[in-house]
Design a protein around this motif. Sequence first.
Motif, PDB file in Angstrom:
ATOM      1  N   GLN A  39       1.044  -0.929   0.213  1.00 18.01           N
ATOM      2  CA  GLN A  39      -0.126  -0.258   0.092  1.00 18.01           C
ATOM      3  C   GLN A  39       0.388   1.374   0.007  1.00 18.01           C
ATOM      4  O   GLN A  39       1.338   1.464   1.063  1.00 18.01           O
ATOM      5  N   LYS A  43      -2.648   5.779  -2.301  1.00 14.33           N
ATOM      6  CA  LYS A  43      -3.533   4.835  -3.199  1.00 14.33           C
ATOM      7  C   LYS A  43      -4.171   3.599  -1.882  1.00 14.33           C
ATOM      8  O   LYS A  43      -3.851   2.892  -1.133  1.00 14.33           O
ATOM      9  N   GLU A  46      -2.836  -3.451  -2.354  1.00 15.16           N
ATOM     10  CA  GLU A  46      -2.425  -3.686  -3.895  1.00 15.16           C
ATOM     11  C   GLU A  46      -2.376  -5.215  -3.504  1.00 15.16           C
ATOM     12  O   GLU A  46      -1.269  -5.355  -2.909  1.00 15.16           O
ATOM     13  N   SER A  63       1.206  -5.707 -12.990  1.00 16.90           N
ATOM     14  CA  SER A  63       2.114  -5.124 -12.221  1.00 16.90           C
ATOM     15  C   SER A  63       3.632  -5.239 -11.847  1.00 16.90           C
ATOM     16  O   SER A  63       4.318  -4.946 -12.331  1.00 16.90           O
TER      17      SER A  63
END
Length: 119
Positions: A39, A43, A46, A63
């Motif tokens: 993180q 944001k 993820e 990613s």
Amino acid sequence: QVQLVESGGGLVQAGGSLRLSCAASGRTFSSYAMGWFRQAPGKEREYVARIGWSGTSTYYPDSVKGRFTISRDNAKKMVYLQMNNLKPEDTAVYYCALNPAGYSDYRYWGQGTQVTVSA
């Protein structure tokens, strides 16, 4: 209860590598999957990697695919995240998490370790 402790974070230049470790202790389960999340400020959290109990099943989002590798040592109750070719956008707090068999979500989380990638 389960305790997860991450280590290995730090400051690295773009293109460099880091290896994160996560040590599990406390309550044991017959099997469990492990995941790494990150993180960044402002944001959402993820998902960056997941590994099944046997170590043969892994998942990576696009990613990080090809740059990050998750592995585990069940005897040592350790999970690792090898991160290569790091980019500034990989800067975040990285967390490991444990998903016990029979549960649909990650029930236990570590406190996180900071990874900062400079340009």
